[in-house]
Design an enzyme around this catalytic site. Structure first.
Site, PDB file in Angstrom:
ATOM      1  CG  ASP A 235      -3.848  -3.180  -3.783  1.00  0.00           C
ATOM      2  OD1 ASP A 235      -2.839  -3.911  -3.831  1.00  0.00           O
ATOM      3  OD2 ASP A 235      -4.369  -2.816  -2.704  1.00  0.00           O
TER       4      ASP A 235
ATOM      5  CB  THR B 191      -0.941  -0.001   1.215  1.00  0.00           C
ATOM      6  OG1 THR B 191      -1.724  -1.205   1.215  1.00  0.00           O
ATOM      7  CG2 THR B 191      -1.868   1.200   1.182  1.00  0.00           C
TER       8      THR B 191
END
Length: 718
Positions: free
Chosen positions: A220, A36
């Site tokens: 992601d 992240t």
């Protein structure tokens, strides 16, 4: 330009990923490696260093929580509002596009989104309007069929029934359901994705607009993408100037059962030829835990390959506990948690992970006895699960026919043709007569007050409950519960109505309920109060269901399935039930690719642990109404010996000698042994001591045999 605020806190591999100049990049981000952070700093780099417009960035993740976290961290790092950034889930991004181009997509501009429950109800209504039998076409199964086809990008006209009438009818339900959605301006979740892909695929001008708009596409959790999501990525990033940046970990792909395609990682490499950056430095776990996880996942083929490491401490060895049975396993784990809490650590720092939801019951009971607060993460407590409540309602009604709540819950479960109108009539008649629903039903059956179909259905229900009540007189509580589940056909009911994985989980919970009744012992207080075992058990079940589990903000031990644990971390982790057939699951050996996914699930579980990791297995376990003698999971066997410490020596046959030669030691239950005549087998039972003891062994070829220890020369195998 000063870029220290973007790069200084990154390691070398993270910097390489953030500053990559190649058109396309695959970041293989291992567990706990800061993926992240890389995505957030990549966005900052593009805006502040490469001067990309925030409007040209599209960042897609899998949960609203992750999208919100990413948006907040971008705002904090850049000190600018993130309103102009397109950061969201696949479904959220598609919804945004369709709202802008509803007419072009063939949608009502005011279309409404169907959630899963609303979709189920519409499918059920469609089946009824088509005058089809819900038993033959269960709405949940049809819902799964439709969503799976949409996730694969397939409309009804493009499905080949292959000469199968059942499939042909499912296709027709799909077509009729979709027509109903079109008429009513409704869009389900899968349709959001499919309609967006069709819009861009079939409208070159609109596709070019979004390709020009989004010069940078970032994805992601790429290993969790399905067929349709990858198709959308290829469409958006198919332009000459597109730059695609995906982050994922093929070793953490554990959602194949719901459509995720781990092979998309390899397809991306084939289709886009990206630069590959590996994030292997872990900031979560000790070196011992990481080395053990690396060695386990190394047994999988077709990996992109990486090796997690840390600059942190060596850490404690991985503890392996061999329990006699699942009760001892639960007591051991809760005992270690008590030690943890008494040492000054917090309950919320400990997590118990398991493969099957049904395993939670024993841990819930042990935690309640120890007065340790807990929370079942992402699920219901055992006695709150629908299938458990259904079975208990049968037990309640058998025990007490005056239990109106139990009567209403199961009078038409499984469906036996007793509709709401019939139940409402019984309810009104019971109120008028001031009697129970059971008594009112008997009265109406005897007086002929009911019509033909309702009469027959209620008569069958009454006969079922009466038959079970008669059996209750001649059997114990465990036997009664077994008969209730068998004669009520609850397992068949769920198999017919729900997708295979959900029905299997419900069966596991019902099997665990049988085990709970078989092992139940009333308290002294209940016996003194004159309560029967059934009444005592129902009281305990009600109290446990009424004990509210801890809220998210409370300091509680976390109980969860291994699938639910992905993305989380805990200082102390227990992985319970590490036995062949349970984990890896028995079905993993029957379907291609499933064993590799089970091993990835073990890898995910191990890498949740920060400081201490325990693996436990039981030599015997009660499953499906039988006592099974299992072998330790192959994943335990794949751990390097130097990284493991047995909390108690694993029980096994140590040497192939007659008892008199080694002090009378006997093989333990579940041990694998070999006999000169009968070959390999598993020890099922040991009676007596010394050389006169009798040992029952289930030989692979010869079947079960009783042998006298003094004459049975056994050799350890496996």
């Amino acid at each position: 330009m000063d870029v220290s605020h973007i790069l200084d806190e990154l390691n070398d591999a993270q910097r390489q990923a953030v500053t990559v100049e190649a058109p396309h990049c695959l970041v293989l981000a291992g567990a706990g490696s800061g993926k992240t952070r890389v995505l957030v700093h990549r966005i900052a780099w593009l805006i502040q260093v490469e001067h990309a417009s925030p409007m040209s960035l599209l960042a897609v993740t899998f949960t609203n929580k992750a999208a919100s976290e990413m948006r907040g961290r971008v705002e904090e790092l850049l000190q600018i509002p993130s309103a102009g950034l397109w950061i969201g889930t696949f479904h959220g991004i598609c919804h945004r596009i369709l709202r802008r181009h509803a007419d072009e997509a063939g949608l009502n501009p005011n279309f409404q989104i169907l959630d899963s429950d609303d979709q189920y109800r519409l499918i059920r209504r469609t089946i009824r309007e088509m005058q089809l039998d819900e038993g033959e076409y269960p709405p949940r199964v049809v819902q799964g069929f439709i969503n799976a086809r949409k996730d694969d990008g397939v409309r009804p006209d493009h499905i080949d029934p292959g000469g199968n009438p059942l499939t042909a009818q499912m296709i027709e339900i799909y077509r009729t359901y979709q027509a109903a959605c079109e008429r009513s301006g409704l869009v389900d979740f899968a349709e959001l994705m499919l309609r967006t892909v069709e819009l861009l695929r079939d409208n070159p001008a609109r596709l070019q607009y979004y390709r020009n708009r989004f010069g940078h596409v970032m994805i992601d959790e790429f290993q969790d993408t399905n067929t349709l999501q990858y198709a959308l990525v290829r469409l958006l990033a198919g332009g000459e100037d597109a730059r695609l940046f995906v982050v994922g970990d093929d070793d953490q792909s554990i959602y194949g059962w719901r459509g995720a395609r781990v092979e998309n990682v390899q397809h991306f490499v084939r289709d886009f030829g990206p630069e590959v950056v590996r994030l292997e430095q872990n900031y979560r776990s000790t070196r011992t835990i990481l080395e053990a996880a690396n060695r386990v996942i190394d047994h999988n083929d077709d990996r992109m390959g990486k090796n997690l490491w840390t600059e942190g401490e060596e850490g404690e060895p991985i503890r392996v506990f061999a329990a006699y049975n699942e009760d001892e396993e639960a007591e051991f784990i809760i005992g270690r948690i008590q030690d943890w809490v008494e040492s000054g650590r917090r309950p919320s720092e400990a997590a118990v992970l398991y493969r099957s939801n049904a395993q939670s019951r024993l841990f819930e009971q042990a935690l309640l006895r120890a007065d340790i607060p807990y929370r079942v993460y992402g699920g219901l407590r055992f006695f709150e699960r629908a299938e458990v409540r259904d079975a208990l309602a049968y037990l309640r009604l058998v025990h007490n026919p005056a239990d109106d709540a139990a009567f209403e819950r199961i009078v038409n479960v499984p469906a036996r043709g007793i509709g709401e109108r019939t139940v409402a009539g019984l309810r009104e008649a019971a109120r008028t007569r001031d009697r129970t629903l059971w008594d009112t039903t008997l009265h109406q059956l005897n007086t002929g007050a009911l019509g033909g179909r309702a009469r027959n259905a209620l008569a069958g229900f009454v006969e079922l409950v009466r038959g079970l009540a008669e059996e209750a007189e001649a059997t114990d509580l465990g036997g009664l519960m077994n008969r209730i589940i068998e004669r009520s056909a609850l397992i068949e009911h769920y198999r017919a109505r729900e997708p295979a994985d959900r029905a299997e989980a419900r069966q596991e919970n019902l099997d665990e309920l049988i085990r709970a009744t078989e092992n139940f012992e009333p308290s002294i207080e209940d016996e003194q109060a004159g309560l029967s075992p059934t009444a005592s058990f129902l009281t305990q079940a009600a109290l446990e269901a009424g004990e509210h589990q801890g809220e998210k903000w409370e300091d509680c031990v976390q109980l969860m399935t291994l699938h639910s644990a992905k993305g989380l971390e805990f200082p102390l982790v227990f992985m319970a039930g590490m036995e062949e057939g349970l984990f890896p699951h028995q079905k993993s050996t029957e379907e291609p690719g499933r064993l590799s996914e089970e091993r990835r699930l073990a890898y995910v579980g191990m890498t949740r642990a920060m400081e201490l990791l325990y693996l436990s297995y039981a030599e015997s376990r009660r499953l499906h109404g039988q006592t099974l003698f299992g072998r330790p999971s192959r994943f335990v066997g794949e751990l390097p010996a130097g990284l493991v410490q047995d909390v108690r020596p694993r029980l096994q046959v140590s040497q192939a000698r007659a008892p008199r030669e080694h002090g009378g030691g006997l093989p333990s239950l579940g041990s694998r042994v070999s006999h000169a005549k009968f070959g390999a087998g598993t020890v099922l039972s040991v009676e007596g001591q010394g050389e006169n003891a009798r040992i029952q062994i289930n030989f692979d070829d010869a079947g079960p045999k009783w042998l006298v220890a003094g004459y049975a020369v056994l050799e350890r195998i496996g």
